[in-house]
Design an enzyme around this catalytic site. Structure first.
Site, PDB file in Angstrom:
ATOM      1  N   LYS A  60     -66.085 106.674 -26.920  1.00  0.00           N
ATOM      2  CA  LYS A  60     -66.093 106.454 -25.468  1.00  0.00           C
ATOM      3  C   LYS A  60     -65.310 107.564 -24.758  1.00  0.00           C
ATOM      4  O   LYS A  60     -64.612 108.347 -25.415  1.00  0.00           O
ATOM      5  CB  LYS A  60     -65.484 105.085 -25.162  1.00  0.00           C
ATOM      6  CG  LYS A  60     -64.030 104.936 -25.568  1.00  0.00           C
ATOM      7  CD  LYS A  60     -63.581 103.483 -25.479  1.00  0.00           C
ATOM      8  CE  LYS A  60     -62.140 103.333 -25.918  1.00  0.00           C
ATOM      9  NZ  LYS A  60     -61.745 101.926 -26.061  1.00  0.00           N
ATOM     10  N   ARG A 159     -58.436  90.190 -21.941  1.00  0.00           N
ATOM     11  CA  ARG A 159     -59.288  91.118 -21.199  1.00  0.00           C
ATOM     12  C   ARG A 159     -60.722  90.620 -21.398  1.00  0.00           C
ATOM     13  O   ARG A 159     -61.083  89.597 -20.850  1.00  0.00           O
ATOM     14  CB  ARG A 159     -59.052  92.546 -21.702  1.00  0.00           C
ATOM     15  CG  ARG A 159     -59.626  93.615 -20.798  1.00  0.00           C
ATOM     16  CD  ARG A 159     -59.294  95.029 -21.265  1.00  0.00           C
ATOM     17  NE  ARG A 159     -59.791  95.340 -22.618  1.00  0.00           N
ATOM     18  CZ  ARG A 159     -59.675  96.533 -23.198  1.00  0.00           C
ATOM     19  NH1 ARG A 159     -59.084  97.538 -22.565  1.00  0.00           N
ATOM     20  NH2 ARG A 159     -60.151  96.742 -24.414  1.00  0.00           N
ATOM     21  N   TYR A 293     -44.560 125.369  -6.037  1.00  0.00           N
ATOM     22  CA  TYR A 293     -44.294 124.355  -5.007  1.00  0.00           C
ATOM     23  C   TYR A 293     -42.919 123.721  -5.180  1.00  0.00           C
ATOM     24  O   TYR A 293     -42.543 123.353  -6.300  1.00  0.00           O
ATOM     25  CB  TYR A 293     -45.344 123.245  -5.076  1.00  0.00           C
ATOM     26  CG  TYR A 293     -46.727 123.689  -4.670  1.00  0.00           C
ATOM     27  CD1 TYR A 293     -46.974 124.252  -3.416  1.00  0.00           C
ATOM     28  CD2 TYR A 293     -47.795 123.546  -5.556  1.00  0.00           C
ATOM     29  CE1 TYR A 293     -48.252 124.647  -3.062  1.00  0.00           C
ATOM     30  CE2 TYR A 293     -49.075 123.944  -5.199  1.00  0.00           C
ATOM     31  CZ  TYR A 293     -49.301 124.492  -3.955  1.00  0.00           C
ATOM     32  OH  TYR A 293     -50.556 124.889  -3.597  1.00  0.00           O
ATOM     33  N   MET A 341     -52.563 122.642  -9.080  1.00  0.00           N
ATOM     34  CA  MET A 341     -53.872 122.063  -9.368  1.00  0.00           C
ATOM     35  C   MET A 341     -54.666 122.889 -10.381  1.00  0.00           C
ATOM     36  O   MET A 341     -55.263 122.343 -11.300  1.00  0.00           O
ATOM     37  CB  MET A 341     -54.664 121.915  -8.060  1.00  0.00           C
ATOM     38  CG  MET A 341     -55.945 121.118  -8.224  1.00  0.00           C
ATOM     39  SD  MET A 341     -56.921 121.050  -6.723  1.00  0.00           S
ATOM     40  CE  MET A 341     -55.997 119.933  -5.709  1.00  0.00           C
TER      41      MET A 341
HETATM   42  C1  LIG Z   1     -61.154 101.837 -27.380  1.00  0.00           C
HETATM   43  C2  LIG Z   1     -61.390 100.712 -28.296  1.00  0.00           C
HETATM   44  C3  LIG Z   1     -61.094 100.844 -29.661  1.00  0.00           C
HETATM   45  C4  LIG Z   1     -60.447 102.076 -30.270  1.00  0.00           C
HETATM   46  O1  LIG Z   1     -59.049 102.039 -30.053  1.00  0.00           O
HETATM   47  P1  LIG Z   1     -58.079 103.123 -30.746  1.00  0.00           P
HETATM   48  O2  LIG Z   1     -56.723 102.573 -30.519  1.00  0.00           O
HETATM   49  O3  LIG Z   1     -58.299 104.409 -30.017  1.00  0.00           O
HETATM   50  O4  LIG Z   1     -58.453 103.185 -32.162  1.00  0.00           O
HETATM   51  C5  LIG Z   1     -61.426  99.780 -30.491  1.00  0.00           C
HETATM   52  N1  LIG Z   1     -61.979  98.656 -29.988  1.00  0.00           N
HETATM   53  C6  LIG Z   1     -62.243  98.493 -28.681  1.00  0.00           C
HETATM   54  C7  LIG Z   1     -62.842  97.224 -28.210  1.00  0.00           C
HETATM   55  C8  LIG Z   1     -61.944  99.506 -27.782  1.00  0.00           C
HETATM   56  O5  LIG Z   1     -62.197  99.333 -26.485  1.00  0.00           O
END
Ligand SMILES: *Cc1c(COP(=O)(O)O)cnc(C)c1O
Length: 400
Positions: A60, A159, A293, A341
């Site tokens: 992801k 969650r 800055y 930036m």
């Molecule tokens: C992002 C994610 C992972 C991976 O987590 P890491 O700590 O980067 O290994 C695993 N499971 C779910 C549901 C996630 O959203």
């Protein structure tokens, strides 16, 4: 005379056509990714799993900033069985690039059209509610096609996922559906990267117990259902946490999910990413000159400043201002003044051989030295996940 003019025209034409087609991914700042390191990390991680346990590579957020397609291909060639993405768009992009393997969408899709698109692209949705099961079922019914789905249950992350007491209802609904197939049931750990999670009384073990209490009855009915719980940190907690599959993100990219070296170190995983940028200008400023800055840095001697073409709009957080260094030709060069930036400044007073065009490594390996994003986290109060996916698309990703 006539001849000379003709030559000038030719040169001019030549220059124009070069300018017209100009392109150089290494012009100012870029990211280099080593797919071989990713493949090797998968191989090494698989050595701590049981033989039958599957490996889902989490790609992801554009493969944690490395480039999703590159990481996906490298992970699969290293032996990963499935991929995980966060969004529908990420999944569709991988399909469009020709990846055929199972892809699980870890994020939640709530909209009817989103879920239809998910099934259309042969992506596996994560369902957390009865409503979502109904939408998928209605669609599968119309299409008269088998659709694999996974159900998520909340065991303590609060969650995604259904409540524990609702899991069997969701499973039954999928079971009653003519076309939906229960491919997996999973949950997510909230504290696995906390160093005390090895203790039996920890919240992580409580989550595991809740998960265990649900599996028995489902397993009897669904022999092929894939149960999974562990992220990277959970994967290092041992076989008890692996079930049928692990979902590995951070460790896949070569980083330790724990704040301490822990069990991670013995695997010798290799980071795959370097962040590099070029020095675009070098100037001398007299002692007493304020830099950048807010003038947070004051030159206390005649100072040679190198302006590097990378800034917070590329993913180098301004919270790191004055705290980090760049590596160039084996030398560690302190970054001075506020990170802006698009640029930052390095003090190169002690290194007269460093010149305009020199390549600076901001993260990753140069020779035998290595700058790690974990160090940036200590300095800015961030976490490695955020540092990695903070690198923006303005940085070309180069596969090396
Ligand atoms: C992002 C994610 C992972 C991976 O987590 P890491 O700590 O980067 O290994 C695993 N499971 C779910 C549901 C996630 O959203």
């Amino acid at each position: 005379m006539h001849e000379l003019i003709a030559t000038e025209d030719d040169q001019d034409f030549d220059r124009d056509s070069k300018a017209l087609s100009w392109s150089n991914p290494r012009q100012r700042a870029w990211i280099e990714v080593e797919p071989a390191a990713i493949s090797e990390n998968v191989r090494k991680l698989k050595t701590i799993l049981r033989e039958e346990c599957l490996f889902l590579a989490v790609v992801k957020a554009d493969g944690y900033g490395h480039g999703a397609q590159t990481v996906a291909q490298a992970a699969l060639s290293g032996g990963a069985d499935k991929l995980g993405v966060a969004t529908l768009q990420e999944g569709i992009e991988l399909r469009k690039k020709g990846l055929q393997c199972p892809i699980l969408v870890l994020g939640n899709l709530f909209d009817q059209e989103e879920l239809y698109a998910c099934l259309y692209w042969n992506l596996i949705p994560t369902l957390s509610s009865i409503r979502e099961v109904y939408i998928c079922d209605a669609h599968a019914d119309v299409k008269k096609k088998k659709f694999p789905v996974q159900i998520k249950v909340d065991t303590g992350m609060s969650r995604l996922g259904c409540n524990i007491e609702d899991l069997l209802t969701l499973v039954d609904l999928v079971d009653k559906s003519d076309y939906l197939e229960l491919e997996g049931v999973y949950s997510h750990l909230a504290l696995a990267d906390n160093q005390f999670q090895y203790d039996i009384g920890s919240e992580t073990y409580k989550q595991k117990k809740r998960f265990d209490s649900l599996l028995g009855s489902i397993r009897k009915k669904y022999k092929n259902c894939c149960f999974h719980l562990a992220n990277s940190a959970g994967t290092f907690l041992g076989h008890d946490f692996h079930y049928d599959m692990v979902r590995v993100g951070l460790a896949l990219y070569g980083y330790n999910p724990f704040p301490t070296p822990s069990k991670f170190q013995s695997l010798d995983l290799k980071p795959a990413l370097s962040v590099k940028a070029k020095i675009t200008l070098i100037r001398e400023v007299p002692s007493g000159t304020g830099v950048s800055y807010g003038h947070k840095f004051q030159a206390h001697r005649l100072t040679r400043l190198a302006v590097v073409g990378i800034g917070y709009a590329d993913g180098v957080s301004s919270l790191l201002s004055g705290k980090i260094s760049g590596l160039c030709q084996g030398k560690l060069l302190p970054q001075v003044g506020s990170i802006t930036m698009d640029m930052l400044m390095l003090d190169v007073t002690d290194h007269p051989d460093i010149e305009v065009g020199s390549v600076v490594t901001m993260l990753g390996r140069e020779g035998d030295r290595f700058l790690t994003p974990l160090e940036w986290c200590n300095l800015s109060g961030s976490i490695p996940w955020e540092v990695l996916c903070g690198f923006k698309n303005r940085l070309p990703r180069l596969v090396v």
